[in-house]
Write a protein that holds these residues in place. Sequence first.
Motif, PDB file in Angstrom:
ATOM      1  N   LEU A   8      -0.787   7.146  -1.934  1.00 37.81           N
ATOM      2  CA  LEU A   8       0.470   6.528  -2.330  1.00 37.81           C
ATOM      3  C   LEU A   8       0.309   5.018  -2.439  1.00 37.81           C
ATOM      4  O   LEU A   8       0.809   4.390  -3.377  1.00 37.81           O
ATOM      5  CB  LEU A   8       1.583   6.887  -1.340  1.00 37.81           C
ATOM      6  N   GLN A   9      -0.403   4.437  -1.510  1.00 39.02           N
ATOM      7  CA  GLN A   9      -0.650   2.996  -1.545  1.00 39.02           C
ATOM      8  C   GLN A   9      -1.389   2.618  -2.831  1.00 39.02           C
ATOM      9  O   GLN A   9      -1.061   1.620  -3.472  1.00 39.02           O
ATOM     10  CB  GLN A   9      -1.453   2.576  -0.316  1.00 39.02           C
ATOM     11  N   GLN A  10      -2.366   3.422  -3.229  1.00 42.07           N
ATOM     12  CA  GLN A  10      -3.101   3.151  -4.467  1.00 42.07           C
ATOM     13  C   GLN A  10      -2.180   3.271  -5.686  1.00 42.07           C
ATOM     14  O   GLN A  10      -2.260   2.474  -6.614  1.00 42.07           O
ATOM     15  CB  GLN A  10      -4.302   4.093  -4.615  1.00 42.07           C
ATOM     16  N   LEU A  11      -1.285   4.250  -5.667  1.00 39.68           N
ATOM     17  CA  LEU A  11      -0.319   4.384  -6.762  1.00 39.68           C
ATOM     18  C   LEU A  11       0.604   3.167  -6.823  1.00 39.68           C
ATOM     19  O   LEU A  11       0.961   2.698  -7.907  1.00 39.68           O
ATOM     20  CB  LEU A  11       0.516   5.655  -6.593  1.00 39.68           C
ATOM     21  N   MET A  12       0.980   2.654  -5.668  1.00 36.48           N
ATOM     22  CA  MET A  12       1.812   1.455  -5.618  1.00 36.48           C
ATOM     23  C   MET A  12       1.098   0.287  -6.303  1.00 36.48           C
ATOM     24  O   MET A  12       1.706  -0.453  -7.085  1.00 36.48           O
ATOM     25  CB  MET A  12       2.153   1.092  -4.166  1.00 36.48           C
ATOM     26  N   VAL A  13      -0.181   0.137  -6.032  1.00 36.34           N
ATOM     27  CA  VAL A  13      -0.974  -0.936  -6.643  1.00 36.34           C
ATOM     28  C   VAL A  13      -0.996  -0.764  -8.157  1.00 36.34           C
ATOM     29  O   VAL A  13      -0.835  -1.730  -8.911  1.00 36.34           O
ATOM     30  CB  VAL A  13      -2.405  -0.957  -6.057  1.00 36.34           C
ATOM     31  N   GLU A  14      -1.171   0.469  -8.620  1.00 36.66           N
ATOM     32  CA  GLU A  14      -1.217   0.730 -10.057  1.00 36.66           C
ATOM     33  C   GLU A  14       0.119   0.408 -10.718  1.00 36.66           C
ATOM     34  O   GLU A  14       0.158  -0.178 -11.806  1.00 36.66           O
ATOM     35  CB  GLU A  14      -1.623   2.176 -10.316  1.00 36.66           C
ATOM     36  N   VAL A  15       1.234   0.766 -10.071  1.00 38.93           N
ATOM     37  CA  VAL A  15       2.556   0.464 -10.618  1.00 38.93           C
ATOM     38  C   VAL A  15       2.775  -1.050 -10.664  1.00 38.93           C
ATOM     39  O   VAL A  15       3.363  -1.577 -11.616  1.00 38.93           O
ATOM     40  CB  VAL A  15       3.662   1.154  -9.791  1.00 38.93           C
ATOM     41  N   GLU A  16       2.289  -1.746  -9.659  1.00 39.89           N
ATOM     42  CA  GLU A  16       2.464  -3.197  -9.604  1.00 39.89           C
ATOM     43  C   GLU A  16       1.714  -3.922 -10.716  1.00 39.89           C
ATOM     44  O   GLU A  16       2.045  -5.069 -11.031  1.00 39.89           O
ATOM     45  CB  GLU A  16       2.007  -3.740  -8.252  1.00 39.89           C
ATOM     46  N   ARG A  17       0.738  -3.282 -11.317  1.00 41.95           N
ATOM     47  CA  ARG A  17       0.036  -3.930 -12.434  1.00 41.95           C
ATOM     48  C   ARG A  17       1.008  -4.211 -13.575  1.00 41.95           C
ATOM     49  O   ARG A  17       0.890  -5.209 -14.267  1.00 41.95           O
ATOM     50  CB  ARG A  17      -1.118  -3.058 -12.917  1.00 41.95           C
ATOM     51  N   GLU A  18       1.953  -3.324 -13.781  1.00 41.14           N
ATOM     52  CA  GLU A  18       2.956  -3.483 -14.837  1.00 41.14           C
ATOM     53  C   GLU A  18       4.128  -4.350 -14.391  1.00 41.14           C
ATOM     54  O   GLU A  18       4.764  -5.000 -15.210  1.00 41.14           O
ATOM     55  CB  GLU A  18       3.483  -2.112 -15.281  1.00 41.14           C
ATOM     56  N   ASP A  19       4.444  -4.316 -13.109  1.00 42.88           N
ATOM     57  CA  ASP A  19       5.596  -5.043 -12.578  1.00 42.88           C
ATOM     58  C   ASP A  19       5.222  -5.628 -11.222  1.00 42.88           C
ATOM     59  O   ASP A  19       5.589  -5.093 -10.178  1.00 42.88           O
ATOM     60  CB  ASP A  19       6.790  -4.082 -12.455  1.00 42.88           C
ATOM     61  N   PRO A  20       4.490  -6.741 -11.220  1.00 40.82           N
ATOM     62  CA  PRO A  20       3.988  -7.303  -9.965  1.00 40.82           C
ATOM     63  C   PRO A  20       5.099  -7.741  -9.021  1.00 40.82           C
ATOM     64  O   PRO A  20       6.168  -8.160  -9.451  1.00 40.82           O
ATOM     65  CB  PRO A  20       3.167  -8.517 -10.396  1.00 40.82           C
ATOM     66  N   ILE A  21       4.818  -7.630  -7.750  1.00 41.54           N
ATOM     67  CA  ILE A  21       5.733  -8.077  -6.701  1.00 41.54           C
ATOM     68  C   ILE A  21       5.307  -9.483  -6.286  1.00 41.54           C
ATOM     69  O   ILE A  21       4.131  -9.746  -6.052  1.00 41.54           O
ATOM     70  CB  ILE A  21       5.689  -7.128  -5.485  1.00 41.54           C
ATOM     71  N   ASP A  22       6.283 -10.372  -6.179  1.00 42.40           N
ATOM     72  CA  ASP A  22       6.009 -11.727  -5.721  1.00 42.40           C
ATOM     73  C   ASP A  22       6.160 -11.744  -4.203  1.00 42.40           C
ATOM     74  O   ASP A  22       7.269 -11.766  -3.677  1.00 42.40           O
ATOM     75  CB  ASP A  22       6.988 -12.711  -6.365  1.00 42.40           C
ATOM     76  N   PHE A  23       5.035 -11.701  -3.512  1.00 42.27           N
ATOM     77  CA  PHE A  23       5.055 -11.700  -2.053  1.00 42.27           C
ATOM     78  C   PHE A  23       5.276 -13.108  -1.499  1.00 42.27           C
ATOM     79  O   PHE A  23       5.438 -13.286  -0.292  1.00 42.27           O
ATOM     80  CB  PHE A  23       3.751 -11.117  -1.498  1.00 42.27           C
ATOM     81  N   ALA A  24       5.286 -14.099  -2.394  1.00 33.94           N
ATOM     82  CA  ALA A  24       5.528 -15.497  -2.049  1.00 33.94           C
ATOM     83  C   ALA A  24       4.664 -15.908  -0.860  1.00 33.94           C
ATOM     84  O   ALA A  24       3.465 -15.662  -0.857  1.00 33.94           O
ATOM     85  CB  ALA A  24       7.002 -15.732  -1.800  1.00 33.94           C
ATOM     86  N   ASP A  25       5.288 -16.471   0.129  1.00 34.22           N
ATOM     87  CA  ASP A  25       4.528 -16.968   1.282  1.00 34.22           C
ATOM     88  C   ASP A  25       4.818 -16.153   2.538  1.00 34.22           C
ATOM     89  O   ASP A  25       4.863 -16.689   3.638  1.00 34.22           O
ATOM     90  CB  ASP A  25       4.813 -18.452   1.508  1.00 34.22           C
ATOM     91  N   LEU A  26       5.010 -14.858   2.358  1.00 35.89           N
ATOM     92  CA  LEU A  26       5.242 -14.015   3.531  1.00 35.89           C
ATOM     93  C   LEU A  26       4.030 -14.065   4.456  1.00 35.89           C
ATOM     94  O   LEU A  26       2.894 -14.074   3.987  1.00 35.89           O
ATOM     95  CB  LEU A  26       5.502 -12.568   3.113  1.00 35.89           C
TER      96      LEU A  26
END
Length: 105
Positions: A8-26
Amino acid sequence: MSITPQELQQLMVEVEREDPIDFADLPFEEDELRGLIASHLCDMADAMEGFSEADRQLTLLAVAAKLVLENMVLNIQLLRRHGLPMTESAEALLSRLRSKPGPDD
């Protein structure tokens, strides 16, 4: 569950390629956050093993809807705080809401 947290984590990474998450400075590692969420969701899915397929789908749809709503609200708050315009998709959704007749109409 038919998927492991790692898958599931790998699928999350693949989805983020199209719609990246801005983790900012967490102050957390992105992969650790993904792993935490993947494990949590797999645990939730495992807890629904006794549910019918329809109930499982409805529950997961409700969880997804709540998360999308929460994400939209947080994004709008952030954009307003910084005086930035909303995205076209968020503006379109809100326009639909504004044009909907109220209960007193």
